[in-house]
Design a protein around this motif. Structure first.
Motif, PDB file in Angstrom:
ATOM      1  N   GLU A   2       0.823  -1.187   0.000  1.00  0.00           N
ATOM      2  CA  GLU A   2       0.000   0.000   0.000  1.00  0.00           C
ATOM      3  C   GLU A   2       0.866   1.249   0.000  1.00  0.00           C
ATOM      4  OE1 GLU A   2      -3.555  -2.021   2.661  1.00  0.00           O
ATOM      5  OE2 GLU A   2      -2.646  -0.121   3.273  1.00  0.00           O
ATOM      6  N   LYS A   3       0.345   2.305  -0.636  1.00  0.00           N
ATOM      7  CA  LYS A   3       1.104   3.549  -0.759  1.00  0.00           C
ATOM      8  C   LYS A   3       1.535   4.084   0.599  1.00  0.00           C
ATOM      9  CE  LYS A   3       2.624   7.047  -3.272  1.00  0.00           C
ATOM     10  NZ  LYS A   3       3.678   6.899  -4.281  1.00  0.00           N
ATOM     11  N   GLY A   4       0.651   3.987   1.574  1.00  0.00           N
ATOM     12  CA  GLY A   4       0.963   4.524   2.888  1.00  0.00           C
ATOM     13  C   GLY A   4       2.101   3.809   3.584  1.00  0.00           C
ATOM     14  N   LYS A   5       2.421   2.604   3.126  1.00  0.00           N
ATOM     15  CA  LYS A   5       3.481   1.827   3.769  1.00  0.00           C
ATOM     16  C   LYS A   5       4.820   1.945   3.049  1.00  0.00           C
ATOM     17  CE  LYS A   5       0.342  -1.584   5.810  1.00  0.00           C
ATOM     18  NZ  LYS A   5      -0.001  -3.022   5.908  1.00  0.00           N
ATOM     19  N   LEU A   6       4.847   2.696   1.968  1.00  0.00           N
ATOM     20  CA  LEU A   6       6.109   2.881   1.263  1.00  0.00           C
ATOM     21  C   LEU A   6       7.062   3.730   2.089  1.00  0.00           C
ATOM     22  CD1 LEU A   6       4.890   3.652  -2.378  1.00  0.00           C
ATOM     23  CD2 LEU A   6       5.626   1.462  -1.437  1.00  0.00           C
ATOM     24  N   LYS A   7       8.351   3.472   1.963  1.00  0.00           N
ATOM     25  CA  LYS A   7       9.336   4.309   2.637  1.00  0.00           C
ATOM     26  C   LYS A   7       9.296   5.713   2.044  1.00  0.00           C
ATOM     27  CE  LYS A   7      12.791   1.071   4.399  1.00  0.00           C
ATOM     28  NZ  LYS A   7      14.240   0.742   4.425  1.00  0.00           N
ATOM     29  N   HIS A   8       9.532   6.688   2.904  1.00  0.00           N
ATOM     30  CA  HIS A   8       9.464   8.089   2.482  1.00  0.00           C
ATOM     31  C   HIS A   8      10.857   8.562   2.060  1.00  0.00           C
ATOM     32  CE1 HIS A   8       8.156  12.499   3.421  1.00  0.00           C
ATOM     33  NE2 HIS A   8       8.247  12.249   2.138  1.00  0.00           N
ATOM     34  N   LEU A   9      11.017   8.801   0.767  1.00  0.00           N
ATOM     35  CA  LEU A   9      12.269   9.324   0.214  1.00  0.00           C
ATOM     36  C   LEU A   9      12.111  10.822   0.033  1.00  0.00           C
ATOM     37  CD1 LEU A   9      15.031   9.225  -1.231  1.00  0.00           C
ATOM     38  CD2 LEU A   9      13.809   8.549  -3.316  1.00  0.00           C
ATOM     39  N   VAL A  10      12.882  11.597   0.781  1.00  0.00           N
ATOM     40  CA  VAL A  10      12.874  13.053   0.653  1.00  0.00           C
ATOM     41  C   VAL A  10      14.095  13.467  -0.157  1.00  0.00           C
ATOM     42  CG1 VAL A  10      12.996  15.260   1.887  1.00  0.00           C
ATOM     43  CG2 VAL A  10      11.611  13.382   2.810  1.00  0.00           C
ATOM     44  N   VAL A  11      13.875  14.281  -1.167  1.00  0.00           N
ATOM     45  CA  VAL A  11      14.944  14.682  -2.083  1.00  0.00           C
ATOM     46  C   VAL A  11      15.102  16.198  -2.050  1.00  0.00           C
ATOM     47  CG1 VAL A  11      15.859  14.485  -4.417  1.00  0.00           C
ATOM     48  CG2 VAL A  11      14.246  12.765  -3.566  1.00  0.00           C
ATOM     49  N   LEU A  12      16.302  16.659  -1.766  1.00  0.00           N
ATOM     50  CA  LEU A  12      16.609  18.091  -1.815  1.00  0.00           C
ATOM     51  C   LEU A  12      17.408  18.348  -3.080  1.00  0.00           C
ATOM     52  CD1 LEU A  12      17.766  18.677   1.884  1.00  0.00           C
ATOM     53  CD2 LEU A  12      15.450  18.760   0.951  1.00  0.00           C
ATOM     54  N   THR A  13      16.891  19.193  -3.978  1.00  0.00           N
ATOM     55  CA  THR A  13      17.573  19.437  -5.246  1.00  0.00           C
ATOM     56  C   THR A  13      17.898  20.913  -5.428  1.00  0.00           C
ATOM     57  OG1 THR A  13      15.677  19.871  -6.725  1.00  0.00           O
ATOM     58  CG2 THR A  13      16.178  17.565  -6.221  1.00  0.00           C
ATOM     59  N   GLY A  14      18.957  21.145  -6.235  1.00  0.00           N
ATOM     60  CA  GLY A  14      19.380  22.508  -6.520  1.00  0.00           C
ATOM     61  C   GLY A  14      19.803  22.666  -7.968  1.00  0.00           C
ATOM     62  N   ALA A  15      20.529  23.742  -8.241  1.00  0.00           N
ATOM     63  CA  ALA A  15      20.839  24.141  -9.610  1.00  0.00           C
ATOM     64  C   ALA A  15      21.542  23.056 -10.415  1.00  0.00           C
ATOM     65  CB  ALA A  15      21.696  25.404  -9.592  1.00  0.00           C
ATOM     66  N   GLY A  16      22.393  22.258  -9.752  1.00  0.00           N
ATOM     67  CA  GLY A  16      23.109  21.207 -10.464  1.00  0.00           C
ATOM     68  C   GLY A  16      22.184  20.158 -11.042  1.00  0.00           C
ATOM     69  N   MET A  17      20.976  20.074 -10.521  1.00  0.00           N
ATOM     70  CA  MET A  17      19.990  19.120 -11.037  1.00  0.00           C
ATOM     71  C   MET A  17      19.551  19.503 -12.440  1.00  0.00           C
ATOM     72  SD  MET A  17      18.254  16.454  -9.821  1.00  0.00           S
ATOM     73  CE  MET A  17      17.006  15.423 -10.575  1.00  0.00           C
ATOM     74  N   SER A  18      19.378  20.796 -12.675  1.00  0.00           N
ATOM     75  CA  SER A  18      18.884  21.269 -13.965  1.00  0.00           C
ATOM     76  C   SER A  18      19.995  21.695 -14.917  1.00  0.00           C
ATOM     77  CB  SER A  18      17.923  22.448 -13.750  1.00  0.00           C
ATOM     78  OG  SER A  18      16.796  22.039 -13.010  1.00  0.00           O
ATOM     79  N   ALA A  19      21.213  21.796 -14.417  1.00  0.00           N
ATOM     80  CA  ALA A  19      22.323  22.259 -15.257  1.00  0.00           C
ATOM     81  C   ALA A  19      22.528  21.361 -16.473  1.00  0.00           C
ATOM     82  CB  ALA A  19      23.608  22.332 -14.435  1.00  0.00           C
ATOM     83  N   GLU A  20      22.328  20.043 -16.270  1.00  0.00           N
ATOM     84  CA  GLU A  20      22.547  19.110 -17.377  1.00  0.00           C
ATOM     85  C   GLU A  20      21.396  19.132 -18.392  1.00  0.00           C
ATOM     86  OE1 GLU A  20      24.760  15.314 -16.252  1.00  0.00           O
ATOM     87  OE2 GLU A  20      24.013  16.002 -14.305  1.00  0.00           O
ATOM     88  N   SER A  21      20.342  19.885 -18.087  1.00  0.00           N
ATOM     89  CA  SER A  21      19.284  20.117 -19.066  1.00  0.00           C
ATOM     90  C   SER A  21      19.559  21.376 -19.882  1.00  0.00           C
ATOM     91  CB  SER A  21      17.923  20.254 -18.361  1.00  0.00           C
ATOM     92  OG  SER A  21      17.480  19.004 -17.883  1.00  0.00           O
ATOM     93  N   GLY A  22      20.581  22.128 -19.471  1.00  0.00           N
ATOM     94  CA  GLY A  22      20.926  23.343 -20.192  1.00  0.00           C
ATOM     95  C   GLY A  22      20.564  24.621 -19.474  1.00  0.00           C
ATOM     96  N   ILE A  23      20.036  24.507 -18.257  1.00  0.00           N
ATOM     97  CA  ILE A  23      19.736  25.695 -17.466  1.00  0.00           C
ATOM     98  C   ILE A  23      20.973  26.061 -16.663  1.00  0.00           C
ATOM     99  CG2 ILE A  23      18.352  26.619 -15.569  1.00  0.00           C
ATOM    100  CD1 ILE A  23      16.024  25.028 -16.562  1.00  0.00           C
ATOM    101  N   LYS A  24      21.416  27.289 -16.820  1.00  0.00           N
ATOM    102  CA  LYS A  24      22.635  27.715 -16.140  1.00  0.00           C
ATOM    103  C   LYS A  24      22.413  27.777 -14.638  1.00  0.00           C
ATOM    104  CE  LYS A  24      24.475  30.372 -20.017  1.00  0.00           C
ATOM    105  NZ  LYS A  24      24.947  31.703 -20.480  1.00  0.00           N
ATOM    106  N   THR A  25      23.487  27.532 -13.895  1.00  0.00           N
ATOM    107  CA  THR A  25      23.390  27.587 -12.441  1.00  0.00           C
ATOM    108  C   THR A  25      23.171  29.026 -11.998  1.00  0.00           C
ATOM    109  OG1 THR A  25      25.801  27.660 -12.341  1.00  0.00           O
ATOM    110  CG2 THR A  25      24.774  25.522 -12.048  1.00  0.00           C
ATOM    111  N   PHE A  26      22.742  29.170 -10.781  1.00  0.00           N
ATOM    112  CA  PHE A  26      22.266  30.466 -10.280  1.00  0.00           C
ATOM    113  C   PHE A  26      23.283  31.572 -10.435  1.00  0.00           C
ATOM    114  CE2 PHE A  26      19.556  33.170  -7.980  1.00  0.00           C
ATOM    115  CZ  PHE A  26      20.303  33.877  -7.065  1.00  0.00           C
TER     116      PHE A  26
END
Length: 230
Positions: A2-26
């Motif tokens: 069940e969805k409620g029993k899945l482990k909770h993965l919390v992800v903190l993302t920043g500029a480096g996440m989108s840099a490889e899509s072509g968006i320049k870092t801040f």
């Protein structure tokens, strides 16, 4: 499971996440953002002094969003929703997480594809075209980018703290976690929660509850997913 029993993965993302899509870092090394002093384009004072400059700046950033696509790291996080309860807390103002399919995304620093009233910060409107002087809210006040500028409160930070308090796994990717208050979020995870830190130039070393993956976002996410299966 069940969805409620899945482990909770919390992800903190920043500029480096989108840099490889072509968006320049801040900001680059000399403190400029796309050639502009951040104090001119990312502060309330800068907006008051030259609103046209600020609107033009964000209009260009908004246009750039339609020229890029989510990368494999964005897509991998979306795919992990099959196996985990995934909450993404991002410092990015782009919509690449959502376009990749992630359903639970909090934007700490606002969103390029939204604008808000200069009179009422809670009056937020979806916006995909250029924002101009004279574009107003229903009450007649000028609209501004829905971006958290330097010196402004981060309205979503308390919700982000609450999410971190329930993390079973923490993943930090594309951010060196140097900018506060976002940098303080990692202190809200439970003491027994394992943290994975993906960064091509990490400033910390692995220890009992921390695994450092010294790779870019798109490469590091593959290593992370392999480690989850071990």
């Amino acid at each position: 499971m069940e969805k409620g029993k899945l482990k909770h993965l919390v992800v903190l993302t920043g500029a480096g996440m989108s840099a490889e899509s072509g968006i320049k870092t801040f900001r680059d090394e000399n403190g400029l953002w796309e050639g502009h002093d951040v104090m001119q384009v990312a502060t309330p004072e800068g907006f008051q002094a030259d609103p046209q400059l600020v609107l033009n700046f964000y209009n260009q950033r908004r246009k750039q969003l339609f020229e890029v696509e989510p990368n494999t790291a964005h897509q991998a996080l979306a795919a992990l929703e099959k196996y985990y309860q995934v909450s993404i807390i991002t410092q990015n103002v782009d919509d690449l997480h959502e376009r990749a399919g992630s359903r639970n995304v909090i934007h700490l620093h606002g969103e390029l594809l939204k604008v808000r009233s200069t009179y009422d910060a809670s009056d937020i409107i979806p916006w995909k075209t250029d924002l101009k002087i004279g574009d107003t809210c229903k009450k007649g006040y000028q609209l501004r980018p829905h971006i958290v500028w330097f010196g402004e409160e981060v309205p979503m930070i308390e919700k982000a703290m609450q999410i971190c308090e329930t993390a079973d796994i923490l993943l930090i990717i594309g951010t060196s976690m140097q900018v506060y208050p976002a940098a303080g979020l990692r202190h809200y995870i439970p003491s027994n929660t394992h943290t994975y830190f993906i960064d091509p130039k990490p400033n910390i070393d692995s220890h009992a509850t921390l695994t450092v993956i010294p790779e870019s976002a798109t490469l590091g996410i593959k290593t992370f997913m392999e480690l989850l299966q071990d």
